[in-house]
Motif scaffolding. Structure first.
Motif, mmCIF file in Angstrom:
data_model
loop_
_atom_site.group_PDB
_atom_site.id
_atom_site.type_symbol
_atom_site.label_atom_id
_atom_site.label_comp_id
_atom_site.label_asym_id
_atom_site.label_seq_id
_atom_site.Cartn_x
_atom_site.Cartn_y
_atom_site.Cartn_z
ATOM 1 N N ALA A 177 -68.102 20.541 -24.409
ATOM 2 C CA ALA A 177 -68.635 20.293 -25.893
ATOM 3 C C ALA A 177 -69.839 19.820 -25.411
ATOM 4 O O ALA A 177 -71.065 19.975 -26.276
ATOM 5 C CB ALA A 177 -67.737 18.936 -26.520
ATOM 6 N N ASP A 178 -70.059 19.013 -24.250
ATOM 7 C CA ASP A 178 -71.466 18.728 -23.892
ATOM 8 C C ASP A 178 -72.308 19.767 -23.347
ATOM 9 O O ASP A 178 -73.665 19.775 -23.907
ATOM 10 C CB ASP A 178 -71.151 17.390 -22.860
ATOM 11 N N TYR A 179 -71.685 20.701 -22.665
ATOM 12 C CA TYR A 179 -72.479 21.913 -22.338
ATOM 13 C C TYR A 179 -73.001 22.681 -23.414
ATOM 14 O O TYR A 179 -74.074 23.193 -23.486
ATOM 15 C CB TYR A 179 -71.711 22.634 -21.338
ATOM 16 N N ALA B 188 -73.123 21.719 -26.473
ATOM 17 C CA ALA B 188 -73.462 20.903 -27.677
ATOM 18 C C ALA B 188 -72.767 21.139 -29.098
ATOM 19 O O ALA B 188 -73.422 21.365 -29.922
ATOM 20 C CB ALA B 188 -75.020 21.161 -28.065
ATOM 21 N N ALA B 189 -71.405 21.054 -28.846
ATOM 22 C CA ALA B 189 -70.653 21.539 -30.029
ATOM 23 C C ALA B 189 -69.617 20.197 -29.927
ATOM 24 O O ALA B 189 -69.560 19.409 -29.386
ATOM 25 C CB ALA B 189 -69.761 22.844 -29.450
ATOM 26 N N PRO B 190 -68.906 20.468 -31.445
ATOM 27 C CA PRO B 190 -68.116 19.232 -31.718
ATOM 28 C C PRO B 190 -66.930 19.109 -30.689
ATOM 29 O O PRO B 190 -66.385 20.209 -30.466
ATOM 30 C CB PRO B 190 -67.528 19.517 -32.925
ATOM 31 N N ALA B 191 -66.645 18.160 -30.220
ATOM 32 C CA ALA B 191 -65.454 17.699 -28.855
ATOM 33 C C ALA B 191 -64.186 18.137 -29.621
ATOM 34 O O ALA B 191 -63.546 18.907 -29.121
ATOM 35 C CB ALA B 191 -65.595 16.346 -28.467
ATOM 36 N N GLY B 192 -63.817 17.845 -30.819
ATOM 37 C CA GLY B 192 -62.498 18.265 -31.275
ATOM 38 C C GLY B 192 -62.167 19.678 -31.448
ATOM 39 O O GLY B 192 -61.075 19.949 -30.896
#
Length: 409
Positions: free
Chosen positions: A378-380, A382-386
């Motif tokens: 998600a960090d890589y 830049a997307a929603p973690a869920g």
């Protein structure tokens, strides 16, 4: 097998195969076969000794051919149909005779001294496009089968292309006229199209490979275009469209991976075959295919994917807070932004896109949980973690079922 015939039986001899076919009372079949296989140095001799396993004859009921390897025979509707069937059996014998050759189910044409290959399943347009290239003045290496040598070159089989009849009315008048003028053996279902002298490579002639092209033929009129594809698309086609059914997947990878490391891979979208052939030739002759295979063509979104043998059940749920690690019986083959994995106990080949490759690489460094993988990706991206974690859980379920990952510890 007939006990008597109106004409003397004839043995057909081919280099390396010896007396491989016997023809009884069916000279028209022999003539059709010679015309359909102009690139083979076929020799006819009076029959002698025990009949080969492959034979054909005519009796009061019609044409019959043996089913090699069995005691069965089947009826053929015409001499052209017999030529189709016999040519296929002779090609199989040729490939079986040389275990260093890998047979590819593909069309192939020579462009600037190299071969463009069309590895596709049946009815995908290989023969039509190959014939269109012949009509445009290019030299064919085949419309259905090509041998791949250990050196990675394509070897011609010497058989003329064969079209299904009737031709679609959407094909150009120029293309239809060429197929009529160059018609070889034909019946209501099929027509061999025989290129002029020099237009079809002779059996065992070789050329280096130049490009791999997937086909997307449309019934509705579309302007032809050639689009870049990830090299993994080409590798997948080679793995699916070959005749080396008894060859271990690791051996196939050893043959195909070096090719796809440098071969451009294209999708040809077209409707009229002659226009499609000319457009593709122009793209390859201008060197535009060099744009293919550069970074940026693989899936770069956060949704991971694993391709394998078709699954019949839903993806199993996996623990999200327990660590996972790569399985111990997995061979790994990187290609572009993707990974191909072979599960050695089953021999199944699996394909991971960019996201799947990142997951695999992270697990190779250390055992991680689904939740940890989801946070990192998600960090890589830049997307929603869920949402990313849900996707990772799905991927890990598929990998676990395939035997590619296992709980750590």
């Amino acid at each position: 097998m007939p006990l008597a015939a109106d004409t003397a039986p004839v043995d057909v001899t081919l280099p390396g195969l010896g007396h491989c076919l016997r023809v009884y009372n069916a000279p028209e079949v022999l003539e059709a076969l010679v015309r359909a296989m102009p690139g083979w140095p076929l020799r006819r001799e009076p029959a002698a000794g025990v009949s080969p396993g492959l034979y054909v004859y005519r009796d009061g009921e019609g044409l019959w051919q043996s089913d090699p390897g069995t005691a069965e025979e089947f009826m053929l509707p015409s001499s052209a149909s017999a030529a189709c069937s016999l040519a296929a059996d002779l090609l199989s014998l040729r490939l079986e005779h040389d275990n260093e050759l890998v047979g590819l189910h593909c069309g192939s044409v020579e462009i600037d001294g190299r071969l463009a290959l069309f590895p596709q399943s049946s009815r995908a347009g290989k023969s039509t496009l190959a014939t269109a290239f012949a009509a445009a003045g290019y030299r064919l290496f085949g419309d259905d089968v090509l041998g791949l040598t250990p050196a990675g070159k394509g070897m011609a089989m010497g058989v003329a292309p064969r079209l299904r009849l009737p031709l679609p009315t959407s094909f150009s008048a120029e293309f239809a006229d060429y197929t009529r003028r160059r018609a070889g053996p034909e019946d209501d279902r099929y027509r061999f199209v025989v290129p002029p002298d020099g237009g079809l490579a002779r059996s065992e002639e070789t050329r280096p490979l130049g490009a791999l092209v997937l086909l997307e033929r449309h019934d509705a009129p579309v302007a032809p275009e050639a689009l870049p594809l990830a090299p993994g698309e080409g590798l997948l086609q080679l793995l699916c469209q070959n005749f080396a059914r008894e060859t271990p997947p690791e051996a196939l990878m050893a043959r195909f991976m070096p090719l796809m490391q440098h071969l451009p891979c294209l999708l040809l979208r077209y409707s009229e075959p002659l226009a499609g052939a000319r457009h593709l030739a122009q793209v390859l002759e201008r060197g535009e295919s060099k744009l293919i295979g550069k970074k940026g063509f693989a899936d770069t979104g956060p949704a991971p994917a694993v391709g394998a043998a078709a699954h019949s059940a839903e993806t199993p749920a996996v623990a999200r807070d327990a660590p996972w690690q790569p399985g111990t019986h997995v061979n790994v083959y990187p290609l572009g932004d993707e990974l191909f994995l072979i599960h050695t106990p089953s021999g199944e080949i699996h394909r991971l896109n960019l996201t799947g490759r990142l997951v695999w690489q992270l697990l190779q460094h250390e055992a991680l949980t689904v939740n940890e993988l989801g946070e990192l990706l998600a960090d890589y991206f830049a997307a929603p973690a869920g949402a990313v974690t849900d996707d990772v859980a799905t991927l890990m379920g598929e990998l676990h079922r395939a035997g590619l990952v296992a709980p750590a510890g």
